[in-house]
Design an enzyme around this catalytic site. Structure first.
Site, PDB file in Angstrom:
ATOM      1  N   CYS A 159     -35.082 -26.747 -65.620  1.00 20.92           N
ATOM      2  CA  CYS A 159     -36.464 -26.936 -65.156  1.00 20.92           C
ATOM      3  C   CYS A 159     -37.490 -26.752 -66.268  1.00 20.92           C
ATOM      4  O   CYS A 159     -38.664 -27.101 -66.085  1.00 20.92           O
ATOM      5  CB  CYS A 159     -36.783 -25.974 -64.021  1.00 20.92           C
ATOM      6  SG  CYS A 159     -35.988 -26.448 -62.491  1.00 20.92           S
TER       7      CYS A 159
HETATM    8  N1  COA Z   1     -33.201 -24.140 -42.015  1.00 14.41           N
HETATM    9  C1  COA Z   1     -33.348 -23.067 -41.224  1.00 14.41           C
HETATM   10  N2  COA Z   1     -33.040 -21.824 -41.604  1.00 14.41           N
HETATM   11  C2  COA Z   1     -32.556 -21.633 -42.830  1.00 14.41           C
HETATM   12  C3  COA Z   1     -32.363 -22.708 -43.733  1.00 14.41           C
HETATM   13  C4  COA Z   1     -32.712 -23.996 -43.285  1.00 14.41           C
HETATM   14  N3  COA Z   1     -32.577 -25.079 -44.064  1.00 14.41           N
HETATM   15  N4  COA Z   1     -31.871 -22.232 -44.889  1.00 14.41           N
HETATM   16  C5  COA Z   1     -31.739 -20.904 -44.748  1.00 14.41           C
HETATM   17  N5  COA Z   1     -32.153 -20.537 -43.503  1.00 14.41           N
HETATM   18  C6  COA Z   1     -32.179 -19.199 -42.932  1.00 14.41           C
HETATM   19  C7  COA Z   1     -31.141 -18.289 -43.563  1.00 14.41           C
HETATM   20  O1  COA Z   1     -29.901 -18.441 -42.926  1.00 14.41           O
HETATM   21  C8  COA Z   1     -31.746 -16.926 -43.368  1.00 14.41           C
HETATM   22  O2  COA Z   1     -31.468 -16.493 -42.053  1.00 14.41           O
HETATM   23  P1  COA Z   1     -31.187 -14.938 -41.736  1.00 14.41           P
HETATM   24  O3  COA Z   1     -32.457 -14.230 -42.122  1.00 14.41           O
HETATM   25  O4  COA Z   1     -30.872 -14.951 -40.295  1.00 14.41           O
HETATM   26  O5  COA Z   1     -30.050 -14.567 -42.642  1.00 14.41           O
HETATM   27  C9  COA Z   1     -33.248 -17.173 -43.466  1.00 14.41           C
HETATM   28  O6  COA Z   1     -33.425 -18.565 -43.209  1.00 14.41           O
HETATM   29  C10 COA Z   1     -33.807 -16.843 -44.823  1.00 14.41           C
HETATM   30  O7  COA Z   1     -33.004 -17.476 -45.863  1.00 14.41           O
HETATM   31  P2  COA Z   1     -33.251 -17.256 -47.381  1.00 14.41           P
HETATM   32  O8  COA Z   1     -32.281 -18.079 -48.157  1.00 14.41           O
HETATM   33  O9  COA Z   1     -33.314 -15.807 -47.673  1.00 14.41           O
HETATM   34  O10 COA Z   1     -34.690 -17.955 -47.505  1.00 14.41           O
HETATM   35  P3  COA Z   1     -35.870 -17.686 -48.502  1.00 14.41           P
HETATM   36  O11 COA Z   1     -37.035 -17.232 -47.728  1.00 14.41           O
HETATM   37  O12 COA Z   1     -35.438 -16.894 -49.694  1.00 14.41           O
HETATM   38  O13 COA Z   1     -36.186 -19.181 -48.997  1.00 14.41           O
HETATM   39  C11 COA Z   1     -35.790 -20.567 -50.937  1.00 14.41           C
HETATM   40  C12 COA Z   1     -35.205 -19.930 -49.685  1.00 14.41           C
HETATM   41  C13 COA Z   1     -34.688 -21.258 -51.686  1.00 14.41           C
HETATM   42  C14 COA Z   1     -36.835 -21.589 -50.508  1.00 14.41           C
HETATM   43  C15 COA Z   1     -36.482 -19.480 -51.793  1.00 14.41           C
HETATM   44  O14 COA Z   1     -35.626 -18.383 -51.978  1.00 14.41           O
HETATM   45  C16 COA Z   1     -36.887 -19.986 -53.166  1.00 14.41           C
HETATM   46  O15 COA Z   1     -37.624 -20.932 -53.295  1.00 14.41           O
HETATM   47  N6  COA Z   1     -36.468 -19.303 -54.217  1.00 14.41           N
HETATM   48  C17 COA Z   1     -36.779 -19.694 -55.571  1.00 14.41           C
HETATM   49  C18 COA Z   1     -36.091 -20.960 -55.820  1.00 14.41           C
HETATM   50  C19 COA Z   1     -36.337 -21.539 -57.154  1.00 14.41           C
HETATM   51  O16 COA Z   1     -37.409 -21.548 -57.683  1.00 14.41           O
HETATM   52  N7  COA Z   1     -35.300 -22.051 -57.717  1.00 14.41           N
HETATM   53  C20 COA Z   1     -35.381 -22.727 -58.921  1.00 14.41           C
HETATM   54  C21 COA Z   1     -34.793 -24.043 -58.695  1.00 14.41           C
HETATM   55  S1  COA Z   1     -34.986 -24.974 -60.129  1.00 14.41           S
END
Ligand code: COA
Length: 376
Positions: A159
């Site tokens: 990235c």
């Molecule tokens: N639809 C519905 N629910 C979902 C889901 C989806 N597509 N994906 C995950 N969930 C659920 C999970 O199962 C979890 O449920 P639980 O609380 O019952 O266990 C809950 O939502 C939270 O999941 P989590 O993975 O902890 O979500 P989050 O709030 O951390 O968001 C990201 C996920 C990826 C959006 C976030 O962590 C993020 O953006 N992180 C940084 C990513 C980044 O910058 N990466 C660099 C890439 S280049």
């Protein structure tokens, strides 16, 4: 001409694929896949041998990431539950490759905006998180398609590829090794995304950007002085993709999910926000810029929450959309191109003397800052 060896951004270019997938379309397709999987594996799920898949939701995606849609190069196969990946006809060696083609489109726009004849460009860096092939370099193909005399090479810092490319180009200008350098970031991230993975299927989109970095003596009247660039890497497995030429030898694992984008999103969020905020503040201090005075932040576009927190730490207050614009809603995460799209779409209104920051962060971990000041 008297060269200054002072690097500036003369112009930028953007290519946006026509097709876009809304969250509703994406979730419809994903949940159809989940239903099919759970139906086809009902016996094994009932016997406790495998876990049933859970559906995705539009509300979750928008709340967790700020993403509402993403552009893609190949929509139909991505949404087809029997395929769920981008597909195109394999091109012959006589045809331009897909990555080079979209890179050329963005580059042409940057050249036109600066009024630059390709003959006056010295180098092309293709800076992106995925290359279509190991060699010959996509950069050399783009160089040839544009009619540029000089040199080109590919570089990958995930990235952060574009900001690492900008510093590399700026260093060539500072050293007098080049006077005009195109940094091209074609990002077909749909090809490295696991569209069957609920945790990440919504994250990425496709795009290409170009940044023309030049000696100030060449630049058009309206340009951006590069005040300083800083790069940082810290090894982490929290964003990883194991695809590579050495695992081609084991066909049984070649399609495994780890050969696509995999992340520990929560850990990335927690570790990268403080690292990047601190890096920006330290670099501003080195450049004797008061971070609170930054007119605009063009941050990497991965997650709206991350950007909110970073901007708040840097500016000392909650950033407005004007101070820290987002393109996540329509583009999603476009890897290295994200901060450049934000800059490209949101810089014309700034006045001469306004100072801003282009900043990337991502896998590696990697982070890059480019402080710029509007001129002209
Ligand atoms: N639809 C519905 N629910 C979902 C889901 C989806 N597509 N994906 C995950 N969930 C659920 C999970 O199962 C979890 O449920 P639980 O609380 O019952 O266990 C809950 O939502 C939270 O999941 P989590 O993975 O902890 O979500 P989050 O709030 O951390 O968001 C990201 C996920 C990826 C959006 C976030 O962590 C993020 O953006 N992180 C940084 C990513 C980044 O910058 N990466 C660099 C890439 S280049």
């Amino acid at each position: 001409m008297q060269y200054t060896h002072a690097p500036v951004i003369s112009s930028t270019g953007l290519f946006t694929p026509e097709d876009s997938i809304s969250n509703a379309e994406l979730v419809d397709s994903f949940n159809k896949y989940v239903d099919e999987f759970n139906r086809d594996n009902a016996a094994a799920i009932g016997a406790g041998e495998i876990e049933a898949l859970s559906p995705s939701s539009v509300e979750f995606i928008e709340k967790a990431s700020g993403i509402k849609a993403r552009h893609v190069m190949s929509k139909t196969p991505v949404l087809d539950t029997a395929i769920m990946e981008p597909r195109w006809e394999e091109r012959s060696n006589d045809e331009i490759s897909v990555l080079a083609e979209i890179g050329v489109k963005a580059a042409r726009q940057a050249l036109e905006k600066a009024g630059r004849d390709p003959k006056d460009v010295d180098a092309v860096l293709c800076a992106a998180s995925n290359m279509e092939r190991p060699y010959p370099a996509m950069a050399i193909e783009i160089q040839q398609a544009l009619g540029i005399d000089g040199f080109g090479f590919d570089m990958n810092v995930a990235c952060s590829s574009a900001t690492f490319g900008i510093q590399t180009a700026a260093d060539y200008v500072r050293a007098g090794n080049a006077r005009s350098v195109l940094v091209v970031s074609p990002e077909i991230t749909s090809g490295h995304l696991n569209w069957r993975d609920r945790d990440s299927h919504f994250i990425f989109g496709d795009v290409a950007t170009a940044v023309l970095v030049e000696d100030a003596a060449l630049a058009p009247a309206r340009h951006w002085d590069i005040l300083g660039t800083r790069l940082k890497t810290v090894f982490s497995n929290n964003i990883r993709n194991n695809f590579g030429y050495l695992n081609k030898a084991s066909p049984e694992t070649a399609d495994a999910p780890d050969k696509l984008f995999v992340q520990e999103g929560r850990k990335v969020f927690k570790e990268v926000v403080p690292m990047v905020a601190q890096m920006i503040i330290e670099e501003a201090d080195r450049l004797q810029i008061d971070p609170a005075e930054l007119r605009r932040l063009w941050l990497h576009q991965a997650n709206a929450g991350m950007n909110r927190l970073i901007a708040q730490r840097v500016l000392g207050h909650e950033a407005s959309a004007d101070e820290s614009p987002t393109v996540l809603d329509t583009y999603g995460n476009t890897s290295s191109a994200g901060s450049i799209i934000a800059f490209h779409l949101n810089n014309d209104d700034l006045a001469a003397g306004d100072t801003g920051l282009i900043c990337s962060f991502g896998a590696g971990y990697s982070a890059g800052t480019v402080f710029v000041r509007a001129a002209g």
